[in-house]
Design a protein around this motif. Sequence first.
Motif, mmCIF file in Angstrom:
data_model
loop_
_atom_site.group_PDB
_atom_site.id
_atom_site.type_symbol
_atom_site.label_atom_id
_atom_site.label_comp_id
_atom_site.label_asym_id
_atom_site.label_seq_id
_atom_site.Cartn_x
_atom_site.Cartn_y
_atom_site.Cartn_z
ATOM 1 N N SER A 268 1.208 0.433 13.273
ATOM 2 C CA SER A 268 1.142 1.604 12.401
ATOM 3 C C SER A 268 2.464 2.018 11.789
ATOM 4 O O SER A 268 2.484 2.837 10.862
ATOM 5 N N VAL A 269 3.577 1.501 12.263
ATOM 6 C CA VAL A 269 4.851 1.840 11.628
ATOM 7 C C VAL A 269 4.856 1.380 10.170
ATOM 8 O O VAL A 269 5.568 1.932 9.320
ATOM 9 N N PHE A 270 4.000 0.401 9.861
ATOM 10 C CA PHE A 270 3.904 -0.130 8.497
ATOM 11 C C PHE A 270 3.169 0.831 7.550
ATOM 12 O O PHE A 270 3.234 0.657 6.325
ATOM 13 N N LYS A 271 2.490 1.829 8.092
ATOM 14 C CA LYS A 271 1.735 2.758 7.244
ATOM 15 C C LYS A 271 2.641 3.540 6.291
ATOM 16 O O LYS A 271 2.160 4.084 5.290
ATOM 17 N N VAL A 272 3.922 3.596 6.587
ATOM 18 C CA VAL A 272 4.867 4.234 5.667
ATOM 19 C C VAL A 272 4.834 3.531 4.311
ATOM 20 O O VAL A 272 4.934 4.176 3.253
ATOM 21 N N VAL A 273 4.695 2.204 4.311
ATOM 22 C CA VAL A 273 4.636 1.448 3.063
ATOM 23 C C VAL A 273 3.399 1.846 2.263
ATOM 24 O O VAL A 273 3.468 2.021 1.034
ATOM 25 N N LEU A 274 2.261 1.992 2.944
ATOM 26 C CA LEU A 274 1.044 2.401 2.239
ATOM 27 C C LEU A 274 1.173 3.808 1.681
ATOM 28 O O LEU A 274 0.702 4.095 0.572
ATOM 29 N N ALA A 275 1.821 4.687 2.432
ATOM 30 C CA ALA A 275 2.012 6.055 1.939
ATOM 31 C C ALA A 275 2.863 6.043 0.676
ATOM 32 O O ALA A 275 2.562 6.755 -0.296
ATOM 33 N N PHE A 286 -5.659 11.060 -2.252
ATOM 34 C CA PHE A 286 -6.771 10.381 -1.574
ATOM 35 C C PHE A 286 -7.084 11.044 -0.229
ATOM 36 O O PHE A 286 -6.180 11.348 0.553
ATOM 37 N N THR A 287 -8.385 11.250 0.038
ATOM 38 C CA THR A 287 -8.834 11.823 1.306
ATOM 39 C C THR A 287 -9.947 10.954 1.892
ATOM 40 O O THR A 287 -10.565 10.147 1.189
ATOM 41 N N HIS A 288 -10.195 11.155 3.187
ATOM 42 C CA HIS A 288 -11.256 10.411 3.876
ATOM 43 C C HIS A 288 -11.759 11.233 5.055
ATOM 44 O O HIS A 288 -10.972 11.891 5.747
ATOM 45 N N ASP A 289 -13.058 11.167 5.281
ATOM 46 C CA ASP A 289 -13.678 11.837 6.426
ATOM 47 C C ASP A 289 -13.743 10.845 7.577
ATOM 48 O O ASP A 289 -14.606 9.955 7.605
ATOM 49 N N CYS A 290 -12.813 10.959 8.515
ATOM 50 C CA CYS A 290 -12.694 9.996 9.616
ATOM 51 C C CYS A 290 -13.658 10.348 10.740
ATOM 52 O O CYS A 290 -13.593 11.440 11.316
ATOM 53 N N THR A 291 -14.542 9.408 11.080
ATOM 54 C CA THR A 291 -15.479 9.576 12.200
ATOM 55 C C THR A 291 -14.998 8.840 13.450
ATOM 56 O O THR A 291 -15.705 8.791 14.446
ATOM 57 N N PHE A 326 -6.310 4.709 6.488
ATOM 58 C CA PHE A 326 -5.475 3.706 5.835
ATOM 59 C C PHE A 326 -6.270 2.456 5.457
ATOM 60 O O PHE A 326 -5.918 1.765 4.494
ATOM 61 N N VAL A 327 -7.347 2.145 6.188
ATOM 62 C CA VAL A 327 -8.227 1.062 5.748
ATOM 63 C C VAL A 327 -8.832 1.407 4.395
ATOM 64 O O VAL A 327 -8.848 0.585 3.464
ATOM 65 N N LYS A 328 -9.317 2.628 4.268
ATOM 66 C CA LYS A 328 -9.916 3.061 3.008
ATOM 67 C C LYS A 328 -8.862 3.172 1.896
ATOM 68 O O LYS A 328 -9.120 2.822 0.749
ATOM 69 N N LEU A 329 -7.671 3.643 2.242
ATOM 70 C CA LEU A 329 -6.600 3.723 1.252
ATOM 71 C C LEU A 329 -6.210 2.333 0.761
ATOM 72 O O LEU A 329 -5.978 2.118 -0.438
ATOM 73 N N GLY A 330 -6.165 1.390 1.673
ATOM 74 C CA GLY A 330 -5.844 0.017 1.295
ATOM 75 C C GLY A 330 -6.872 -0.554 0.340
ATOM 76 O O GLY A 330 -6.523 -1.274 -0.613
ATOM 77 N N LEU A 370 -5.556 -11.635 0.983
ATOM 78 C CA LEU A 370 -5.919 -10.232 0.797
ATOM 79 C C LEU A 370 -7.122 -10.047 -0.118
ATOM 80 O O LEU A 370 -7.599 -8.918 -0.296
ATOM 81 N N GLN A 371 -7.622 -11.134 -0.681
ATOM 82 C CA GLN A 371 -8.894 -11.055 -1.385
ATOM 83 C C GLN A 371 -10.057 -10.903 -0.401
ATOM 84 O O GLN A 371 -11.147 -10.473 -0.778
ATOM 85 N N LYS A 372 -9.793 -11.244 0.852
ATOM 86 C CA LYS A 372 -10.802 -11.092 1.909
ATOM 87 C C LYS A 372 -10.703 -9.672 2.447
ATOM 88 O O LYS A 372 -9.636 -9.236 2.887
ATOM 89 N N SER A 373 -11.811 -8.964 2.402
ATOM 90 C CA SER A 373 -11.790 -7.537 2.749
ATOM 91 C C SER A 373 -11.330 -7.296 4.177
ATOM 92 O O SER A 373 -10.664 -6.293 4.460
ATOM 93 N N GLY A 374 -11.647 -8.219 5.092
ATOM 94 C CA GLY A 374 -11.223 -8.037 6.478
ATOM 95 C C GLY A 374 -9.721 -8.131 6.625
ATOM 96 O O GLY A 374 -9.095 -7.343 7.343
ATOM 97 N N GLN A 375 -9.100 -9.116 5.934
ATOM 98 C CA GLN A 375 -7.648 -9.252 5.989
ATOM 99 C C GLN A 375 -6.949 -8.067 5.333
ATOM 100 O O GLN A 375 -5.915 -7.598 5.822
#
Length: 547
Positions: A268-275, A286-291, A326-330, A370-375
């Motif tokens: 998760s330290v990499f999430k700074v890059v996504l932010a 961007f928002t998400h309802d996390c379950t 972050f999955v949804k943001l990605g 990264l064309q593969k949704s799982g990756q």
Amino acid sequence: MSLRRLRALGAALTLLAGVVLCRVLWVASDAGYAASAGAQTTRITELPRRRGDFYDRQGRKLTGYRETWYALCIPGDASYATLFPYVSYREQAELYERRNAAAPFLIEVGQDLTGYGVPTYAAAQRFLPVPIAVHLLGYLDGDGNGVAGLEAAYDDVLAAAGDSRTVTCVTSAQGRLVQGGSPDLAVDQRGTGQGVQLALDAQVQRLCEGIAELTMERGCILVLEAATGDVLASVSMPAYDPENVAKSIRADDTSLIDRSLHAFSAGSVFKVVLAAAAYENGLDWFTHDCTGSVEVDGQTYRCAQGRAHGEVNLRKALEQSCNCYFVKLGQALGGEALLQAAEAFGFGSPAVVAPGLKSSAGALPDDAALQKSGQLALFSFGQGGLSVTPLQVAAMTNAVANGGVLRTPRLVYGVVDEALQLANPVQLQQPSQACSAATARVLRDMLRTVVEEGIGGEAAPQALTAGGKTGTAQTGQFDGDGQELLNYWFSGFYPADEPRYTITVLQDGVLEPAVSSAEIFARIADGLHVWDDTLRTQTPESAAKTS
């Protein structure tokens, strides 16, 4: 035998003697033969040179010397028997192997043996009086040559620093001293006196090594000066004894690995890059309802402990390290935008530490992966085909702390002369803009709330405030009980308002650390606060401006 035959035989012998005599006279008068004969009987043996020193950024020596002795072994005399009790086991084996040598040779002994009739010479031997930064400095082989770290990278420079000292012997064909001769010691005063100056601060290095000894078994600590990117401390654990490297080789305990330059799973330290990518691409809303979990193409990805975070925005997602967000943001950003952001922050590229020494590049997934949704989902929270070095993570965090400017972390200033004037500085890449200053300012504030209100609370120092990001990464490695070993990160800056230091802590391949990486960060920040006024120094660039 007849008289005639006797006369013939005498004539033949006389002729043969004349030929031999002429040959001897011709050889004796030939200068080439004379030079060849002289070369065969002159033996020159070189004593170990004093190596150049390593210095910290304040000019304090990190290396020292102690006196050692080398005895001259001469074939045919009693020196073998005399020397045997005074040499180590290794040298005893060498004495035995070379007992029939055809020329004199030097061997290290424990004391001056001149009084025992053995020619003995003093020499300087490298050692670390208070060993620090041993992984960065590296170590020598049995012949005094650098084989790892900066000792290897600058071996030619360091080996030429001291004066050359040789022992010359005139010997017979059997290697013995000619009658009445004695060894001659000569000193060639042409050593360069050069050494290598590091960006490290010995005081900060000792602080971090002391904390590491108390808190972690495996991992590393990096401390950067935020404004310059200079690495003030570089610690790797477990440590090793530079005077007994063989012990670590036998133990095979990874203690010889410099973890700051090695690649690990990021988490998760990499999430700074996504932010940063979200702000740079207009998705800061961007928002998400996390379950607590999210499904992508039949694969379920969960937040830590399956915890549901509810409706979260980017700030809240960073505070709680929400994987689902972050999955949804990605997915919203796409693989191309994520790769561009990662590369802008220096991931996927090695850092040049010194000539011939660089960090791992780590690994980034390519466009096809990264064309593969799982990756893409795994990459979005720092897993999958991603690996990073602590040096890269420190540079990323430092860019956020320093207005979005990415600087290659500098561990070495370069080669210096005896007056500590830079003779050959390390050439670094020019700084680049990883993200806008506005984005960096917002991220600094968000990472501050990670410590003040989020899951990074253990990183809060006793004085002032800090910002940073936690990270826990799967490794795919398991212990004997089948439990997965994890990497635990914390990378942040201190103080939060006007960052002076960037601190990155990694504990790798452990089930659960005794002391969290966030708490280790806090202890280092507290130590830096106490010493802050004593740590200011000139860099080579600032010194040049004032000269």
